[in-house]
Design an enzyme around this catalytic site. Structure first.
Site, short mmCIF file in Angstrom:
data_model
loop_
_atom_site.label_atom_id
_atom_site.label_comp_id
_atom_site.label_asym_id
_atom_site.label_seq_id
_atom_site.Cartn_x
_atom_site.Cartn_y
_atom_site.Cartn_z
N TYR A 121 0.82 -1.48 0.04
CA TYR A 121 -0.06 0.07 -0.06
C TYR A 121 1.11 1.27 -0.24
O TYR A 121 0.24 2.42 -0.18
CB TYR A 121 -0.76 0.01 0.99
CG TYR A 121 -1.98 -1.10 1.20
CD1 TYR A 121 -1.88 -2.18 0.32
CD2 TYR A 121 -2.74 -1.28 2.33
CE1 TYR A 121 -2.98 -3.07 0.37
CE2 TYR A 121 -3.79 -2.35 2.33
CZ TYR A 121 -3.61 -3.42 1.53
OH TYR A 121 -4.64 -4.20 1.59
N LYS A 167 4.33 -15.37 3.01
CA LYS A 167 4.25 -16.04 1.71
C LYS A 167 5.78 -16.28 1.36
O LYS A 167 6.20 -16.08 0.22
CB LYS A 167 3.41 -15.37 0.64
CG LYS A 167 3.10 -15.88 -0.57
CD LYS A 167 1.96 -17.12 -0.34
CE LYS A 167 1.96 -17.76 -1.71
NZ LYS A 167 1.00 -19.04 -1.55
N ASP A 199 -2.13 -18.52 2.85
CA ASP A 199 -3.13 -19.21 2.44
C ASP A 199 -3.61 -20.17 3.44
O ASP A 199 -5.07 -20.28 3.52
CB ASP A 199 -3.05 -19.57 0.91
CG ASP A 199 -1.57 -20.34 0.76
OD1 ASP A 199 -0.67 -20.20 1.75
OD2 ASP A 199 -1.30 -20.80 -0.39
N ASP A 223 -4.71 -7.10 6.38
CA ASP A 223 -5.95 -6.30 6.12
C ASP A 223 -7.15 -7.35 5.53
O ASP A 223 -8.25 -7.52 6.23
CB ASP A 223 -5.75 -5.58 4.72
CG ASP A 223 -6.97 -4.73 4.20
OD1 ASP A 223 -7.90 -4.38 4.98
OD2 ASP A 223 -7.06 -4.36 2.94
N ASP A 227 -10.66 -9.12 8.34
CA ASP A 227 -12.03 -9.14 7.82
C ASP A 227 -12.35 -10.59 8.28
O ASP A 227 -13.60 -10.92 8.63
CB ASP A 227 -12.27 -8.89 6.52
CG ASP A 227 -12.62 -7.22 6.34
OD1 ASP A 227 -11.84 -6.50 6.95
OD2 ASP A 227 -13.53 -7.11 5.33
C1 IPM Z 1 -8.97 -0.87 6.59
C2 IPM Z 1 -9.14 -0.36 5.23
C3 IPM Z 1 -8.18 0.31 4.84
C4 IPM Z 1 -6.79 -0.60 4.70
C5 IPM Z 1 -8.22 0.88 3.34
C6 IPM Z 1 -9.64 1.87 3.25
C7 IPM Z 1 -7.28 1.76 2.95
O1 IPM Z 1 -9.55 -1.89 4.29
O2 IPM Z 1 -8.53 -0.32 7.43
O3 IPM Z 1 -8.74 -2.25 6.83
O4 IPM Z 1 -6.74 -1.30 3.64
O5 IPM Z 1 -5.87 -0.40 5.61
MN MN Z 2 -9.65 -3.57 5.36
#
Ligand code: IPM
Ligand code: MN
Ligand code: NAD
Length: 339
Positions: A121, A167, A199, A223, A227
């Protein structure tokens, strides 16, 4: 002692709706703390043309802690200037390299420690003359060392098990990562550690998340895995995070995004930002009792007034109100200020 100052960045989409509840809780729990709102993301682009105005950077650098709602708006999907650039810029400006993403439910208690200011990023990206588009993943040894140390330190304060996710079968950056984990480990002989390919880590998190204590990993893997960890512990509506630097103001933010599908409907779950507020109270303001009181109030409130993502019908406002009504410190109700 000078007054603590918290900068609130409501953000986009459901951001202002859930940030309002967090702000009301902070006003009730610690009326002595100064609150100040600033612009970030799409809201900032609309007002100033930039996703991260200098006034926001200055206020955050001078703050004790920053509470941030999600940013991002489909309106800017095709634009050159995007809300998310503001968030990345802010994390870099505050050097909040250690992103702690706890995921707790039943017998699952995982802490993802995500590197937040390096990797894909933040590497060079662009388009070559032949039309090739590229993003690059880069890590300096120092960037890896400091996050790996954080991972070991945090594991030491918990169940003393660290899983480093990479990885390394493909990526040079992962081989650097793995080497630094191996070099750091002897300083933490009380922590059991292992390496796991990303993975497989995703599969293991989905099927047997109980096996994990602390996971430490680079920016993009963290990231995605956070989730997933949220999904197996009740959903994104519940998942908080703390983004910490070495000594500067921390940034406290939900894991979820601006949820354009829910924006404006008043039904988003404010728990993730409220739990982020508990992390802010504990790590940002040094108020662990207030943090515990808030966590207890949140747990009681979501059991009584679940929002639609939890199978209930409560609105954002109803759940937020239930949290404030439940707030107690040392068994005594925290008085409501201003109504
Ligand atoms: C998070 C989000 C951010 C990231 C994006 C919006 C830049 O997905 O905080 O998890 O990838 O860090
Ligand atoms: Mn995110
Ligand atoms: P998202 O997290 O906004 O939404 C994913 C799903 O989770 C949706 O179904 C949404 O309704 C649900 N959800 C999210 N938060 C919820 C809540 N509090 N209560 C109930 N349900 C909730 O992810 P997305 O749709 O991929 O991204 C939308 C925008 O958010 C994008 O612009 C993205 O860049 C941005 N984003 C920002 C951050 C951040 O600021 N830290 C994090 C992730 C995504």
């Amino acid at each position: 002692m000078p007054k603590s100052r918290v900068v609130v960045l409501p953000g986009d989409g459901i951001g202002p709706e859930v940030a309002r509840e967090a702000r009301l809780v902070l006003e009730q729990l610690c009326p002595e703390v100064q609150l100040e709102e600033q612009l970030l993301g799409g809201a900032a682009i609309r007002a100033t043309g930039e996703p991260l105005p200098q006034a926001t950077v200055d206020a955050c650098l001078a703050a004790t802690a920053v509470l941030k709602g999600p940013v991002g708006d489909p309106e800017f999907d095709a634009a050159d200037v995007r809300p998310e650039q503001g968030l990345l810029g802010l994390r870099a400006a505050l050097d909040t390299y250690a992103n702690l993403r706890p995921a707790v439910l039943g017998d699952v208690d995982v802490l993802i420690v995500r590197e937040l200011v390096g990797g894909l990023y933040f590497g060079a990206s662009g388009t070559r003359e032949d039309g090739t588009v590229f993003d690059t993943c880069e890590y300096t040894p120092r960037q890896v060392e400091r996050i790996v140390r954080r991972g070991f330190e945090l594991a030491r304060g918990r169940r003393r098990k660290l899983t480093s996710v990479d990885k390394a079968n493909v990526l040079e950056t992962s081989r650097l990562w793995r080497r630094i984990v191996d070099e750091t480990a002897p300083r933490y002989p009380d922590v059991e550690y292992e390496h796991m390919l990303v993975d497989n880590a995703a599969m293991q998190l989905a099927t047997t998340p109980q096996q994990f204590d602390v996971l430490v990993t680079e920016n993009m893997f963290g990231d995605i895995l956070s989730d997933l960890a949220a999904a197996v512990t009740g959903g994104l509506g519940l998942a908080p995070s703390a983004s910490l630097s070495d000594g500067g103001a921390g940034l406290f933010e939900p894991v979820h995004g601006s949820a354009p599908d829910l924006a404006g409907r008043g039904i988003a779950n404010p728990t993730a930002i409220l739990r982020s507020t508990a992390l802010l109270l504990e790590h940002g303001l040094g108020l662990p009792e207030q943090a515990d009181a808030l966590r207890t109030a949140i747990d009681a409130a979501i059991a009584a007034k679940p929002t639609p993502d939890l199978g209930g019908t409560a609105t954002t406002d109803e759940l937020g109100t239930a949290v404030r009504e439940q707030l107690t410190v040392d068994g005594a109700r925290v008085p409501s200020y201003g109504g």
